[in-house]
Design a protein around this motif. Sequence first.
Motif, PDB file in Angstrom:
ATOM      1  N   LEU A   1       6.077   6.293   6.182  1.00  0.00           N
ATOM      2  CA  LEU A   1       6.988   5.670   6.961  1.00  0.00           C
ATOM      3  C   LEU A   1       6.759   4.326   6.928  1.00  0.00           C
ATOM      4  CD1 LEU A   1       5.864   8.367   8.876  1.00  0.00           C
ATOM      5  CD2 LEU A   1       8.333   7.793   9.753  1.00  0.00           C
ATOM      6  N   ASP A   2       7.638   3.284   6.517  1.00  0.00           N
ATOM      7  CA  ASP A   2       7.555   1.937   6.156  1.00  0.00           C
ATOM      8  C   ASP A   2       8.229   1.292   7.332  1.00  0.00           C
ATOM      9  OD1 ASP A   2       8.151  -0.447   3.576  1.00  0.00           O
ATOM     10  OD2 ASP A   2       7.136  -0.591   5.573  1.00  0.00           O
TER      11      ASP A   2
ATOM     12  N   PRO B   1       5.262   9.820 -11.840  1.00  0.00           N
ATOM     13  CA  PRO B   1       6.348   9.096 -11.339  1.00  0.00           C
ATOM     14  C   PRO B   1       6.651   9.521 -10.019  1.00  0.00           C
ATOM     15  CG  PRO B   1       6.899  10.594 -13.260  1.00  0.00           C
ATOM     16  CD  PRO B   1       5.431  10.508 -13.154  1.00  0.00           C
ATOM     17  N   THR B   2       7.468   8.422  -9.491  1.00  0.00           N
ATOM     18  CA  THR B   2       7.679   8.644  -7.949  1.00  0.00           C
ATOM     19  C   THR B   2       8.522  10.157  -7.658  1.00  0.00           C
ATOM     20  OG1 THR B   2       8.167   6.523  -7.736  1.00  0.00           O
ATOM     21  CG2 THR B   2       9.013   7.786  -5.973  1.00  0.00           C
ATOM     22  N   HIS B   3       9.659  10.323  -8.530  1.00  0.00           N
ATOM     23  CA  HIS B   3      10.414  11.574  -8.383  1.00  0.00           C
ATOM     24  C   HIS B   3       9.456  12.978  -8.517  1.00  0.00           C
ATOM     25  CE1 HIS B   3      10.975  11.043 -12.870  1.00  0.00           C
ATOM     26  NE2 HIS B   3      11.176  12.529 -12.767  1.00  0.00           N
ATOM     27  N   ARG B   4       8.366  12.719  -9.094  1.00  0.00           N
ATOM     28  CA  ARG B   4       7.565  13.869  -8.990  1.00  0.00           C
ATOM     29  C   ARG B   4       6.550  14.227  -8.118  1.00  0.00           C
ATOM     30  NH1 ARG B   4       8.677  14.702 -15.001  1.00  0.00           N
ATOM     31  NH2 ARG B   4       7.135  13.442 -15.592  1.00  0.00           N
ATOM     32  N   ARG B   5       6.345  13.252  -7.159  1.00  0.00           N
ATOM     33  CA  ARG B   5       5.604  13.034  -6.164  1.00  0.00           C
ATOM     34  C   ARG B   5       5.982  14.081  -5.077  1.00  0.00           C
ATOM     35  NH1 ARG B   5       1.993   7.520  -6.304  1.00  0.00           N
ATOM     36  NH2 ARG B   5       2.039   7.475  -8.582  1.00  0.00           N
TER      37      ARG B   5
ATOM     38  N   LEU C   1       0.666  -1.226   0.045  1.00  0.00           N
ATOM     39  CA  LEU C   1       0.211  -0.023   0.076  1.00  0.00           C
ATOM     40  C   LEU C   1       0.821   1.452  -0.040  1.00  0.00           C
ATOM     41  CD1 LEU C   1      -2.769   1.364   0.403  1.00  0.00           C
ATOM     42  CD2 LEU C   1      -2.345   1.156   2.987  1.00  0.00           C
ATOM     43  N   LEU C   2       1.909   1.263   0.940  1.00  0.00           N
ATOM     44  CA  LEU C   2       2.826   2.465   0.812  1.00  0.00           C
ATOM     45  C   LEU C   2       3.616   2.630  -0.177  1.00  0.00           C
ATOM     46  CD1 LEU C   2       4.575   3.496   4.112  1.00  0.00           C
ATOM     47  CD2 LEU C   2       5.881   3.264   2.081  1.00  0.00           C
ATOM     48  N   ARG C   3       4.164   1.554  -0.939  1.00  0.00           N
ATOM     49  CA  ARG C   3       4.853   1.658  -2.161  1.00  0.00           C
ATOM     50  C   ARG C   3       3.784   2.190  -3.335  1.00  0.00           C
ATOM     51  NH1 ARG C   3       9.542  -0.800  -2.301  1.00  0.00           N
ATOM     52  NH2 ARG C   3       9.668  -1.236  -4.554  1.00  0.00           N
TER      53      ARG C   3
ATOM     54  N   ALA D   1       3.447   5.873  -2.836  1.00  0.00           N
ATOM     55  CA  ALA D   1       5.130   6.393  -3.306  1.00  0.00           C
ATOM     56  C   ALA D   1       5.246   6.278  -4.671  1.00  0.00           C
ATOM     57  CB  ALA D   1       6.044   5.822  -2.634  1.00  0.00           C
ATOM     58  N   GLY D   2       4.380   5.680  -5.319  1.00  0.00           N
ATOM     59  CA  GLY D   2       4.437   5.609  -6.948  1.00  0.00           C
ATOM     60  C   GLY D   2       5.565   4.457  -7.235  1.00  0.00           C
ATOM     61  N   LEU D   3       5.985   3.529  -6.385  1.00  0.00           N
ATOM     62  CA  LEU D   3       6.595   2.560  -6.712  1.00  0.00           C
ATOM     63  C   LEU D   3       6.137   1.449  -7.182  1.00  0.00           C
ATOM     64  CD1 LEU D   3       9.294   2.940  -3.586  1.00  0.00           C
ATOM     65  CD2 LEU D   3       9.941   3.676  -5.905  1.00  0.00           C
ATOM     66  N   LEU D   4       4.719   1.434  -7.220  1.00  0.00           N
ATOM     67  CA  LEU D   4       4.074   0.280  -7.724  1.00  0.00           C
ATOM     68  C   LEU D   4       2.630   1.087  -8.247  1.00  0.00           C
ATOM     69  CD1 LEU D   4       3.619  -2.457  -5.204  1.00  0.00           C
ATOM     70  CD2 LEU D   4       4.523  -2.675  -7.377  1.00  0.00           C
ATOM     71  N   PRO D   5       2.477   0.755  -9.672  1.00  0.00           N
ATOM     72  CA  PRO D   5       1.260   1.307 -10.164  1.00  0.00           C
ATOM     73  C   PRO D   5      -0.224   0.612  -9.667  1.00  0.00           C
ATOM     74  CG  PRO D   5       2.309  -0.076 -11.699  1.00  0.00           C
ATOM     75  CD  PRO D   5       3.040  -0.044 -10.640  1.00  0.00           C
TER      76      PRO D   5
END
Lengths: 359, 268, 263
Positions: A158-159, A72-76, A40-42, A45-49
């Motif tokens: 926070l994971d 994408p993650t780096h723009r969130r 869920l957290l990922r 974070a955008g690490l999973l679509p």
Amino acid sequence: MLRADVVLRLGALDLSAEVEVADGEVVAVLGPNGAGKSTLLRAVAGLLPLDRGVISVDGEALDAPDAGIFVPTHRRPIGVVFQDHLLFPRLSAVDNVAFGLRARGMRKPDARRVATGWLERVGLADHAGAKPGALSGGQSQRVALARALATEPRVLLLDEPLAALDARTRLHMRAELRRHLATFPGARLLVTHDPIDALVLADRLVVLEAGRVTQEGTTDDVVRHPRSRYVAELVGVNLLHGTAVGDHRVRLAGGAELVVADPVPATDVAVAVRPQAVTIHRDEPEGSARNAWPATVAELEARDDRVRVQLAGPVGTGGGGQAGLVAEVTPAAVAALGLAPGTAVWATVKAVDLAVYER
Amino acid sequence: MTTRRGAHSQRGRPPRALVLLAALTLTFLLVPFAALLQRAPWSGLIDLLREPVVTEALRLSLISACLATALSLLGGIPLAWMLARTDFPGRSLVRALVVLPMVLPPVVGGAALLFAFGRRGLVGGPVYDGTGFLLPYSLWGVVAANTFVALPFLVVTVEAGLRSADLRYEDAAATLGAGRWMVFRQITLPMILPSVVAGAVLCWARALGEFGATVTFAGNLQGRTQTMPLAVFLALESDREAAIALSLVLVAVSLAVLLPLRDRWLAA
Amino acid sequence: MFVPGRRLPVALLWATLVGVCACGDDGAADRSGGTASGLDGTITVFAAASLTDAFGEAADAFEEANPAVTVELNQAGSSALREQILAGAPADVFASANPSNMDQVAEAGETAGEAVVVAHNSLQIVVPAGNPGGVEDLEDFADDDLLIGLCAIEVPCGDLGRAVLADAGVTAAPDTEEPDVRSLLTKVASGDLDAGIVYVTDVVAAGDDVEGIDIPAGVNVVAEYPVAALAGSGEPEIAGAFVDFLLSEDGQAILTSHGFGPA
């Protein structure tokens, strides 16, 4: 404000859960391993679509498969503190913290200055030049936090932030983390399998089991009224499911009936019994207890200076998600009653010791 | 109980069978070198090494090996990245093609290069007709042949390094706002540096020793395309001693480059 | 300039270059144990590269006449073969592209009896079919604009080629000096070189892919091909018989058909 309506499949996990975190709120997603918390957290974070659903921050969609949107993650506008901290091993502490700032175009000297400020806030200013390998668990956790906060994200994720620490450090860091989290104005979402983390750090709990939300509410509410076996076990109560038959009577899934002091609030109810409220007798008892039933001792487990006695019988077995009932007695009682696995006993509970609430 | 000096690993003595096999293998590798040393014309060696044939061949070999390695790094790392990290249709085929020059007899590789870039080649022909530029018979022809055979070594090594790299650090960098290029430069590349170094070393060594593809594609002319292996081959025809001397020079140069490489640069 | 029709033969020439190794025999197992000559066994013939095609045919003919005999050919540059023999490689017959290599073998005592010259050869300018470079004579070998190839000086045809150029007073500007005559020939045939100097027999062997331009007899050289049975041979009778065959009418006919001058 973070809104996450996550529907996705990953391997054997089928995740479908909704979580909302308002600015200024700390929400903990609590659940057993494999429940899908990290997934869920990922996803946030955008690490999973996502397969379906929407993730948005302050109304801006970050992931909306139906609308074809994926940021994408780096723009969130997020910051993440990872379970293993993941500090870049070849960079010093201050350069780690400065990394996000440099990524946004800040020049090195300015980034270092701001980073040093953050390190001061977490009390590590004199470790600025240290490499991650030279830091203790607690120190590296604080650097990881500073690193995530330095870019001033709108949402902090926070994971399992304390999982990588030993018990002693965890105790200390929990309080520290609570302090630091309090200074962050945005939405904070943390996932953990440790209920104490959740209780200490979070305002609201979302319980996630096998990819589904089984319960949510304030920490107080969840703890007092567990609605799933997992939570009940966490909190340490016996949980029984039943249906109402009359104002003060509940029929349990196994067929037995219990008399409760409070009026039954709904048709489908959960009944919680603290192990300490279950009394064990060798013979059929007399007395004011309205609930008595024969049972067999299944197991004995010593815990601190108490003994937990697993009872097999009509109350607790079958349905309701809990097999057997746990009673807690003193070792002296065990000796006096001559309890051993297989012993036939009687168990009683007073009606006033049964908490009944809507399931 | 006798202690065996030199046979210690960090975790205690290795099993006897392993030691035996390793020793046998090492012997197999070392005996040819010993034989070479034994037949070397030690008395006339210095004079021999001053001959233009030798100095020019050595210069060409070193220059072309270094250029080939540089080109391999420039093109091979992106290729390795594509193979390790992206999923495109025909990926297995591409990987097989990349490995192909390792499997082909070098002369066949050279012939293929000629068919492609020679004066009547698929690409070389039109380029020559249009601009007069020709790869064969020039230093760049040597570099092209060297790169063709040595590049796969680099790609395979770097791809393995990429596959075993810990992706979580790249995730962390992304959450901090680093775009893909920055992640590659600041996180991935430093992480895979050992495999890049190892790959570059293999590549350089292969390029240095390359013969078949070079002579077939670039030809053989002292001072322009005659690398050390070519010189050795021709010397074998007429002057055995010169051939041995040249071989020793090649070995010495390779050792000079390989020995200083420290374990930790190659370790993951 | 894409000339598809020429590709396949050139590719085959390359294949020959690639497969420089012992080949030659084809299905000796099929032959019955006839006793036309009584000879029985296998011999290995070390033959200079320029003798490849001619010796291949000669070996086949010899095997047909002697069904129980197998001839294996090992072809390479004469100096490489010389080295192998001196190092003790098992060979029965040595055919060199020049007397010098044969003399060295003889001096080492490796020959069984005297060597005999079985063929002659001379040099010719070779150009790709159609002569795209417009080459006319040896003078063109000094032209920087043309792509010129010679054999490396370490091999006989390179040595002889330079002698011819020197006699003609030409300072050559080669772009490559190929390690053996076959690779030079292949590069000319494929059009990767404008001209080279090879043996007359090579021009014949390359067929339609190349054209030959004569070198004036005054400056041209005549190469002698000595052949000898070797002292270390395990089949001296068969070895001797093979040498005799080369000198026989049939053998000579094969050689001259490939462009060699007679013994």
